[in-house]
Design an enzyme around this catalytic site. Structure first.
Site, PDB file in Angstrom:
ATOM      1  N   SER A 453       0.494  -1.371  -0.167  1.00 52.02           N
ATOM      2  CA  SER A 453       0.439  -0.070   0.320  1.00 52.02           C
ATOM      3  C   SER A 453       0.904   1.659   0.094  1.00 52.02           C
ATOM      4  CB  SER A 453      -1.364   0.181   1.757  1.00 52.02           C
ATOM      5  OG  SER A 453      -0.021  -0.430   2.816  1.00 52.02           O
ATOM      6  N   ASP A 575      -1.559   6.252  11.196  1.00 54.69           N
ATOM      7  CA  ASP A 575      -1.248   4.537  11.577  1.00 54.69           C
ATOM      8  C   ASP A 575       1.177   5.035  11.070  1.00 54.69           C
ATOM      9  OD1 ASP A 575      -0.424   4.756   8.476  1.00 54.69           O
ATOM     10  OD2 ASP A 575      -2.057   3.333   8.143  1.00 54.69           O
ATOM     11  N   HIS A 578       1.294   4.775   6.162  1.00 55.78           N
ATOM     12  CA  HIS A 578       0.762   4.768   4.776  1.00 55.78           C
ATOM     13  C   HIS A 578       1.411   6.313   5.328  1.00 55.78           C
ATOM     14  CE1 HIS A 578      -1.263   1.631   5.348  1.00 55.78           C
ATOM     15  NE2 HIS A 578      -1.345   1.490   4.118  1.00 55.78           N
TER      16      HIS A 578
END
Length: 603
Positions: A453, A575, A578
């Site tokens: 991601s 987080d 990301h």
């Protein structure tokens, strides 16, 4: 069973307080709190939940069979009433505070919180999170009620198990009941192994009542084999020493597992939880024995204070940690923040224990009668009303529109970023010419970028720098998932002169052999290997493998994102993994700069 047997058993099964279990609860809840504060400090702290499960199964079954042997029946309504008074008021108080806080400070989460709260109120949180594909081990999402999944399992157990055990006690001997419970525990174990094998989903088997029942049932079995209220105090010193050796050894093993087990270790989903819970039985057995010195250790006052409040501490620690951490980047949280979280947890747990749980346990719901003359009771009632009103309004959906509006505004802000001017440094003309040529070569190149991601985050930014780049990023991808893709789809890149960027390791650990297999699949291509920044216990191990590969392989070049991103919380989303736009730009620039430097050095 005749009347004489019941009279004999009535004396044996008179309930008594078991302080050793409160001491064990203290260690369990401390482990859980440390794990949620920072999993890198105590990677196996989540096993404290399994300790709670085994204790619950043991204690509830002990109380039920004690009542049955003393009265020749089990008063189910009275049992459920006691559980209701013990558990539900504290949870409702927590939910009201969380919803009120969300409404005031986190309105973009209103809709999500409303749904999670409804699931929590009806004790179906675990199945709700399964249906929503929530990852329990993703501690970076703002889900302050996620920890209530375990209470949902326990409440489901408290609702159904007394019916089952009443039926079994009326019709079967203890030996047959033990055999039945053991078989069902093995079925639950089998379900965990099979479902995990088919889906590969850790959270499904971690959340499921069907797959976690095994742990509770082991505690139930111990209650028949080692009934706490029938244990004799007067035993020989040799037996006492033997018991303490067993208890201390089991405790040492459990504490060691708290430190060495990781939530990504696959063996725990393939029988590990069962083995760990089975080992916990020995600790419980000695902790409840009236002659054990180990039980006296667990009965020390500090442990009892924590143990008696373990339920309150468990309820409050997670939302406090989640909400406070949401104002910081994960992995870059100052130490003083952790201290504040611990103090807030202790404060709210004490308020809940002293002013909500204890009064209701002693007086029932009369503790909230509106009596203005009694200042303490009046203040408690007013507080509950003040929290209840906004909570009911949120649950009714009246603030859904507000939640959607704030959620949309927050998404727009994610594209905002700051740029800073860099000081221009004069270079040698020849160096400038080589650098310019290298930059032009890189800009015209067609590198392959494969990752997870984080690669998805930088995709659009990177293609603006190098338009012909091929981006293959997928949310949740692990390194072992990438190797077969490379071998089947990207064979053309396994040639000298080709450029490949590998960014993997965010979603889970991998071994040296697995990394080598992936790197080998790219042949003699120039590989740019990105180090990771992820606030998880495996971060250091993964980066060590990445650094070693870059050092030992001539065609592997290090893109040290871990070093470059240190001290830059503005690069990251909440987080700590990301990327915000500034982070995407910084990582893109770092990759391109590394490629240009390598191209210049070759010339």
């Amino acid at each position: 069973m005749d009347t004489k047997d019941f009279k004999r058993l009535e004396k044996m099964y008179s309930p008594r307080y078991l302080p050793g279990l409160d001491g064990l609860r203290a260690f369990a809840v401390i482990g859980i709190i440390i794990y949620h504060l920072n999993a890198q400090w105590l990677s196996g702290g989540f096993l404290g939940v399994d300790t709670f499960f085994v204790i619950s199964g043991y204690l509830i079954t002990s109380l039920l069979i004690s009542e049955y042997y003393r009265t020749q029946k089990i008063d189910l309504l009275e049992f459920w009433k006691r559980r209701l008074k013990r558990l539900i008021p504290a949870v409702l108080f927590l939910i009201c505070v969380v919803l009120t806080f969300t409404l005031i400070f986190k309105p973009e989460l209103i809709i999500q919180m409303k749904r999670d709260a409804i699931a929590a109120i009806f004790y179906v949180s675990n199945w709700w999170y399964i249906s929503q594909n929530v990852d329990y081990f993703n501690q970076f999402a703002i889900e302050p009620l996620k920890h209530l999944w375990s209470l949902a399992i326990e409440e489901q157990f408290y609702l159904l198990f007394p019916l089952v055990i009443t039926f079994l006690l009326h019709r079967f001997k203890p030996r047959n009941i033990i055999q039945t419970l053991f078989i069902v525990s093995l079925i639950s174990l089998g379900l965990m192994i099979v479902i995990h094998f088919i889906t590969g989903d850790n959270s499904r088997v971690y959340f499921g009542t069907d797959t976690r029942l095994q742990t509770l049932l082991l505690g139930c079995i111990l209650a028949f084999i080692w009934p706490p209220f029938a244990l004799k105090k007067d035993i020989s010193k040799k037996i006492v020493v033997s018991l303490d050796i067993i208890g201390i050894s089991g405790f040492a093993v459990l504490m060691t597992l708290f430190f060495i087990v990781g939530d990504q270790d696959q063996w725990i989903y393939n029988g590990g939880f069962y083995i760990i819970s089975f080992a916990t039985l020995f600790i419980i057995a000695i902790a409840v024995h009236p002659s054990s010195l180990f039980a006296k250790f667990l009965s020390m006052k500090p442990l009892l204070i924590i143990g008696k409040r373990s339920y309150s501490l468990y309820l409050w620690h997670y939302p406090i940690i989640v909400f406070v951490n949401s104002y910081y980047v994960q992995g870059q949280i100052p130490v003083y923040v952790y201290i504040i979280e611990i103090l807030l947890t202790a404060l709210m747990a004490e308020i809940s224990y002293r002013f909500i749980e204890t009064p209701i346990r002693k007086k029932g719901f009369k503790a909230f009668a509106f009596l203005p003359k009694k200042k303490g009771q009046f203040a408690r009632t007013v507080l509950v009303i003040l929290l209840l009103v906004p909570s009911i309004v949120v649950l009714s959906g009246q603030f859904d529109a507000l939640g959607k509006q704030h959620e949309a505004e927050k998404k727009e802000k994610k594209t905002e970023f700051k740029t800073t001017k860099k000081k221009v440094v004069k270079k040698d003309k020849q160096e400038d010419k080589q650098t310019a040529n290298s930059k032009e070569d890189i800009k015209k190149s067609s590198p392959l970028l494969i990752g997870d991601s984080v690669m998805v985050d930088i995709g659009n930014v990177f293609t603006k720098k190098i338009p012909n780049a091929q981006i293959d990023g997928k949310v949740g991808r692990q390194l072992v998932d990438a190797t077969p893709i490379v071998k089947s789809q990207y064979k053309d890149y396994a040639k000298k002169g080709q450029k490949v960027v590998v960014e993997l390791g965010t979603n889970g650990a991998f071994t040296k052999d697995q990394l080598n297999e992936l790197l080998d699949s790219f042949g003699k291509a120039d590989i740019y290997l990105v180090s990771i920044r992820v606030p998880r216990d495996y971060e250091g191990r993964i980066n060590k493998l990445i650094y070693e590969a870059a050092e030992k392989r001539s065609n592997v070049h290090l893109v040290d994102w871990y070093k470059a991103s240190a001290g830059h919380p503005e690069y990251f989303a909440y987080d700590g993994i990301h990327l915000e736009y500034a982070g995407s730009k910084a990582l893109t620039d770092l990759i391109v700069k590394t490629m240009e430097t390598h191209a210049t050095n070759k010339k």
